[in-house]
Design an enzyme around this catalytic site. Structure first.
Site, PDB file in Angstrom:
ATOM      1  N   SER A   7       1.249  -1.046  -0.394  1.00 17.83           N
ATOM      2  CA  SER A   7      -0.139   0.170   0.037  1.00 17.83           C
ATOM      3  C   SER A   7       1.256   1.292  -0.341  1.00 17.83           C
ATOM      4  CB  SER A   7      -0.818   0.174   1.409  1.00 17.83           C
ATOM      5  OG  SER A   7      -1.678   1.271   1.341  1.00 17.83           O
ATOM      6  N   HIS A  32      -1.627  -1.528  -3.589  1.00 18.88           N
ATOM      7  CA  HIS A  32      -3.208  -0.572  -2.994  1.00 18.88           C
ATOM      8  C   HIS A  32      -2.866   0.638  -3.015  1.00 18.88           C
ATOM      9  CE1 HIS A  32      -6.908  -1.475   0.076  1.00 18.88           C
ATOM     10  NE2 HIS A  32      -5.659  -0.426   0.956  1.00 18.88           N
ATOM     11  N   ASP A  34      -4.995   3.699  -1.417  1.00 16.67           N
ATOM     12  CA  ASP A  34      -6.164   4.081  -0.509  1.00 16.67           C
ATOM     13  C   ASP A  34      -6.660   5.883  -1.047  1.00 16.67           C
ATOM     14  OD1 ASP A  34      -5.967   2.165   1.523  1.00 16.67           O
ATOM     15  OD2 ASP A  34      -3.496   2.651   1.637  1.00 16.67           O
ATOM     16  N   MET A  36      -8.662   8.872   0.221  1.00 14.79           N
ATOM     17  CA  MET A  36      -9.945   9.260   1.126  1.00 14.79           C
ATOM     18  C   MET A  36     -10.027  10.670   0.717  1.00 14.79           C
ATOM     19  SD  MET A  36      -6.674   7.795   4.137  1.00 14.79           S
ATOM     20  CE  MET A  36      -5.927   6.767   4.546  1.00 14.79           C
ATOM     21  N   HIS A  65      -9.540   1.471  -2.844  1.00 17.44           N
ATOM     22  CA  HIS A  65      -9.813   0.370  -1.742  1.00 17.44           C
ATOM     23  C   HIS A  65     -10.286   2.380  -1.484  1.00 17.44           C
ATOM     24  CE1 HIS A  65      -9.207   0.525   3.349  1.00 17.44           C
ATOM     25  NE2 HIS A  65     -10.742   0.212   2.914  1.00 17.44           N
ATOM     26  N   MET A  67     -12.409   4.922   1.344  1.00 15.91           N
ATOM     27  CA  MET A  67     -12.730   5.327   2.153  1.00 15.91           C
ATOM     28  C   MET A  67     -13.032   6.927   2.138  1.00 15.91           C
ATOM     29  SD  MET A  67      -9.344   3.941   3.943  1.00 15.91           S
ATOM     30  CE  MET A  67      -8.126   3.679   2.253  1.00 15.91           C
ATOM     31  N   MET A 136     -10.791  -4.845   7.452  1.00 15.30           N
ATOM     32  CA  MET A 136     -10.026  -3.434   8.211  1.00 15.30           C
ATOM     33  C   MET A 136      -9.404  -4.006   9.454  1.00 15.30           C
ATOM     34  SD  MET A 136      -9.331  -1.148   6.224  1.00 15.30           S
ATOM     35  CE  MET A 136      -8.678  -0.327   7.238  1.00 15.30           C
ATOM     36  N   ASP A 174      -6.594  -5.385   6.047  1.00 11.46           N
ATOM     37  CA  ASP A 174      -5.476  -4.237   6.105  1.00 11.46           C
ATOM     38  C   ASP A 174      -5.050  -2.923   7.166  1.00 11.46           C
ATOM     39  OD1 ASP A 174      -4.946  -1.930   4.581  1.00 11.46           O
ATOM     40  OD2 ASP A 174      -6.877  -1.526   4.079  1.00 11.46           O
ATOM     41  N   GLY A 175      -3.989  -3.094   7.327  1.00  9.47           N
ATOM     42  CA  GLY A 175      -3.384  -2.408   8.818  1.00  9.47           C
ATOM     43  C   GLY A 175      -2.728  -3.535   9.685  1.00  9.47           C
TER      44      GLY A 175
HETATM   45  C1  DX5 Z   1      -5.048   2.842   6.434  1.00 17.35           C
HETATM   46  C2  DX5 Z   1      -4.725   1.958   4.457  1.00 17.35           C
HETATM   47  C3  DX5 Z   1      -4.106   0.906   4.658  1.00 17.35           C
HETATM   48  C4  DX5 Z   1      -3.140   1.264   4.831  1.00 17.35           C
HETATM   49  C5  DX5 Z   1      -2.368   0.230   5.635  1.00 17.35           C
HETATM   50  O1  DX5 Z   1      -6.706   2.745   6.609  1.00 17.35           O
HETATM   51  O2  DX5 Z   1      -6.642   1.529   4.204  1.00 17.35           O
HETATM   52  O3  DX5 Z   1      -4.099   0.816   3.121  1.00 17.35           O
HETATM   53  O4  DX5 Z   1      -1.889   1.495   4.216  1.00 17.35           O
HETATM   54  O5  DX5 Z   1      -1.144   0.799   6.245  1.00 17.35           O
HETATM   55  P1  DX5 Z   1      -0.524  -0.907   7.209  1.00 17.35           P
HETATM   56  O6  DX5 Z   1      -0.358  -1.283   6.745  1.00 17.35           O
HETATM   57  O7  DX5 Z   1       0.939   0.562   8.065  1.00 17.35           O
HETATM   58  O8  DX5 Z   1      -0.756  -0.296   8.777  1.00 17.35           O
HETATM   59 ZN    ZN Z   2      -6.418   0.139   2.648  1.00 20.70          ZN
END
Ligand code: DX5
Ligand code: ZN
Length: 227
Positions: A7, A32, A34, A36, A65, A67, A136, A174-175
């Site tokens: 990611s 991946h 993200d 937001m 992804h 969000m 998540m 994820d996370g």
């Molecule tokens: C967080 C994201 C993730 C993020 C995860 O909201 O959806 O994709 O990149 O980060 P790590 O792997 O550092 O927890």
């Molecule tokens: Zn993500």
């Protein structure tokens, strides 16, 4: 069946194309991304134009992804931008079935993401329509958070439900996914390891991805032998 998806949220945002190149060099299976919107989560990252630009730079599948609030409005933009795997949050959509159909009709892989406190039981009416689920394992919005241990049970339960119903949906986690918990999460039922800070904050992201990929390949071989 077992994939590594770096990611780029934790990469240097002024050099995202290079971050994707590192993922390629490490042998990642997809990237991946993200998105937001500053509403569903407080942060703002990037939109469909950046996804379209990265699409030009790599042949790796892009796993986007969303969000965002009101994903229905944005899904067509990300399909157009070239997302291969596209997910949105169950908590953010009023018309989950319809939004999944929009993605599937475009020939892309459709996924739903679930916040840590959202029960997997809420997926029951759309399980058959899903290509993947993102569990998540941190609260969405930031990279580098600590894995929430209570979410392990969700991964394992979902994996058992899918196996019991012989459904093909893959489980992405994820996370807080890193080299040290990768094998344990694959054992629990994870198929796609989404790794942000564990890759891009590592001194050598390429070698980190290679180590993760080796573990995924071990699991792939194991599955192959069992068949
Ligand atoms: C967080 C994201 C993730 C993020 C995860 O909201 O959806 O994709 O990149 O980060 P790590 O792997 O550092 O927890
Ligand atoms: Zn993500």
């Amino acid at each position: 069946m077992y994939f590594i998806a770096p990611s780029i949220l934790s990469a240097d945002f002024s050099r995202l194309a290079e971050a994707v190149e590192l993922a390629e060099k490490g042998g990642a299976d997809m990237v991946h991304l993200d998105v937001m919107d500053g509403h569903f989560v407080p942060s703002i990252t990037f939109g469909h134009q950046l996804v379209a630009s990265l699409r030009e730079k790599t042949s790796l599948p892009l796993n986007v992804h969303l969000m965002v609030n009101n994903p229905a409005k944005m899904i067509p933009l990300f399909i157009e931008a070239g997302a291969d795997w596209l997910s949105f949050h169950l908590e953010a959509s009023c018309h989950i079935h319809k939004d999944l159909q929009t993605i599937k009709e475009a020939g892309r892989k459709a996924g739903l993401a679930l916040n840590p406190a959202t029960p997997i039981e809420l997926l029951s009416e759309v399980l058959e329509d899903l290509d993947f689920v993102i569990i998540m394992t941190v609260n969405p919005g930031w990279g580098g958070q600590k894995f929430i241990p209570a979410t392990k049970n969700k991964i394992n339960r979902l994996s058992q439900i899918l196996a019991g119903k012989k459904l093909p949906a893959l489980i992405a986690v994820d996370g807080g996914v890193k080299l040290s918990n990768l094998a344990e999460l694959f054992e629990l039922g994870m198929n796609i390891a989404i790794c942000g800070s564990s890759v891009y904050s590592a001194p050598d992201p390429v070698s980190e991805i290679k180590k993760m990929k080796a573990i995924a390949q071990d699991f792939n071989r194991r599955i192959h032998q069992e068949k």
